[in-house]
Design an enzyme around this catalytic site. Sequence first.
Site, PDB file in Angstrom:
ATOM      1  N   GLU A   1       4.653   1.047  -6.291  1.00  0.00           N
ATOM      2  CA  GLU A   1       4.292   1.825  -5.090  1.00  0.00           C
ATOM      3  C   GLU A   1       5.015   3.178  -5.047  1.00  0.00           C
ATOM      4  O   GLU A   1       4.449   4.176  -4.603  1.00  0.00           O
ATOM      5  CB  GLU A   1       4.584   1.028  -3.808  1.00  0.00           C
ATOM      6  CG  GLU A   1       3.912  -0.346  -3.728  1.00  0.00           C
ATOM      7  CD  GLU A   1       2.423  -0.364  -4.049  1.00  0.00           C
ATOM      8  OE1 GLU A   1       1.752   0.670  -3.890  1.00  0.00           O
ATOM      9  OE2 GLU A   1       1.919  -1.420  -4.477  1.00  0.00           O
TER      10      GLU A   1
ATOM     11  N   MET B   1       0.843  -1.193   0.000  1.00  0.00           N
ATOM     12  CA  MET B   1       0.000   0.000   0.000  1.00  0.00           C
ATOM     13  C   MET B   1       0.880   1.246   0.000  1.00  0.00           C
ATOM     14  O   MET B   1       1.812   1.350   0.796  1.00  0.00           O
ATOM     15  CB  MET B   1      -0.916  -0.028   1.241  1.00  0.00           C
ATOM     16  CG  MET B   1      -1.852   1.162   1.325  1.00  0.00           C
ATOM     17  SD  MET B   1      -2.964   1.250  -0.094  1.00  0.00           S
ATOM     18  CE  MET B   1      -3.219   3.005  -0.186  1.00  0.00           C
TER      19      MET B   1
ATOM     20  N   ASN C   1       1.076   4.257   1.066  1.00  0.00           N
ATOM     21  CA  ASN C   1       0.926   5.384   2.005  1.00  0.00           C
ATOM     22  C   ASN C   1       2.085   6.368   1.845  1.00  0.00           C
ATOM     23  O   ASN C   1       3.239   5.969   1.716  1.00  0.00           O
ATOM     24  CB  ASN C   1       0.932   4.869   3.453  1.00  0.00           C
ATOM     25  CG  ASN C   1       0.008   3.681   3.614  1.00  0.00           C
ATOM     26  OD1 ASN C   1      -1.198   3.792   3.455  1.00  0.00           O
ATOM     27  ND2 ASN C   1       0.586   2.523   3.877  1.00  0.00           N
TER      28      ASN C   1
END
EC number: 3.4.11.14
Length: 602
Positions: A36, A1, A3
């Site tokens: 990512e 993920m 972030n």
Amino acid sequence: MENWGLVTYRETALLIDSKNSCSSSRQWVALVVGHELAHQWFGNLVTMEWWTHLWLNEGFASWIEYLCVDHCFPEYDIWTQFVSADYTRAQELDALDNSHPIEVSVGHPSEVDEIFDAISYSKGASVIRMLHDYIGDTDFKKGMNMYLTKFQQKNAATEDLWECLEGASGKPIAAVMNTWTKQMGFPLIYVEAEQVENDRLLKLSQRKFCASGPYVGEDCPQWMVPITISTSEDPNHAKLKILMDKPEMNVVLKDVKPDQWVKLNLGTVGFYRTQYSSAMLESLLPGIRDLSLPPVDRLGLQNDLFSLARAGIISTVEVLKVMEAFVNEPNYTVWSDLSCNLGILSTLLSHTDFYEEIQEFVKDVFSPIGERLGWDPKPGEGHLDALLRGLVLGKLGKAGHKATLEEARRRFKDHVEGKQILSADLRSPVYLTVLKHGDGTTLDIMIKLHKQADMQEEKNRIERVLGATLSPELIQKVLTFALSEEVRPQDTVSVIGGVAGGSKHGRKAAWKFIKDNWEELYNRYQGGFLISRLIKLSVEGFAVDKMAGEVKAFFESHPAPSAERTIQQCCENILLNAAWLKRDAESIHQYLLQRKASPPAV
């Protein structure tokens, strides 16, 4: 993920062990990390205005991950792999009636989960790759820089991107790209040629490509298609680039000799399929055998033919003949795509009584390259050789190729006894081979190896091949194992999927297992993409009309809102498989028998 400031990964997407990680894991980690990190710009610095524009995040990150890997590891030939991994996968899904446009209106949270699919990611990345090629690198960079600078710390919509790229390139970007993001599907370009003195006259026409066969319907959607045309004089460069902005077009190629071939879609960059007149196709096929067609063009040609056969536009036997022309093929990605398509065909023919004949065909196609590669790496080999060896040995082992099976058993025994540990690149093919042709003892040893493994990569590697086991009671054992404490919840899906894809019996058993354990599985995975993946992996291999009805009925009484579109796509695929089987099974059988009676001269 992705972030902002703390990207999180599962172990297998981040951790590499120099001794125990295989080449495909290294590549996977590189791609995921690239993906990512790309999100730090596409998603974090500039955020989409609404879920409709999700593809601005995912399509871009999926394109840039390849850009990063190509920059850091040019020896991976990763852009060729893009075609097999993303481009063809997106086309497969987008040819269905139950596909959706890249830009999709979202009004409910469950619809958000639904759009995290191959259209947002892989078709998104594919149309960006086509756009980059159409605009050219310099203007593309200029436009992207304008976009990221103008919208940093803000929200953006698809139109904002087009405006910046249009400003940088002076080309009608919005008009072209709206045909690719606002309507679902893509075109099939039909092309025929005529020699007029020293020139080649091409007639092009476009129709929507449908997995069910030729488009029938009133208003056929149209695309603005950037088309590149190359000839055998210089296979790596476009002789002509045009924008096809109408249903039909005539194009004159100057100074093309009668004996030269002409090919559309150089580098398989345009998001369309091509159907050549039989004369044009005949002239292209020798380019597969003598390798004068570049690798990604050989791949594209084979993949287009395979999907035309699947859609009933040409006969599957024609494609089998083309597949036999790949005997001299050296390129890993070309083999990988060929292998995928033969796998799809094998699954289809597991519903017949001549499944063994298609295994013979697989052995004939793969054994020459298997013999050339051997089992052990040679000096000077690299990443792609390792991937190719694993692919070919796995394919031969699975098909029951005698010498491969014997060697796999010998090496497995040495590995288990600690005499000679298998190199990471050979583990998957060896594990798969010994399990497929093994017994309960083999399965017990594999489960023991799984328990002992301290690396998640090794656990996953074993989990993915357990479904190869053939006997009904062992299949049950594997399914029970999938839901046990031994397997991490996010990996259960690949164990069940492996069973469904492993054999005809496995397919039935996996579907029954899902129905019997639906409550537990649904509670585990609802709302995420894993529920969709579970359903897709376990039912898409069926090829009987009534199964589509059974799947539909089950999910009507056991709703899974975030997987609704996947369920419709699966039912559509089952019906398409059934139609394909009815249409071509007999002619495929005849061809395989006739081949056996008089083997082709290689």
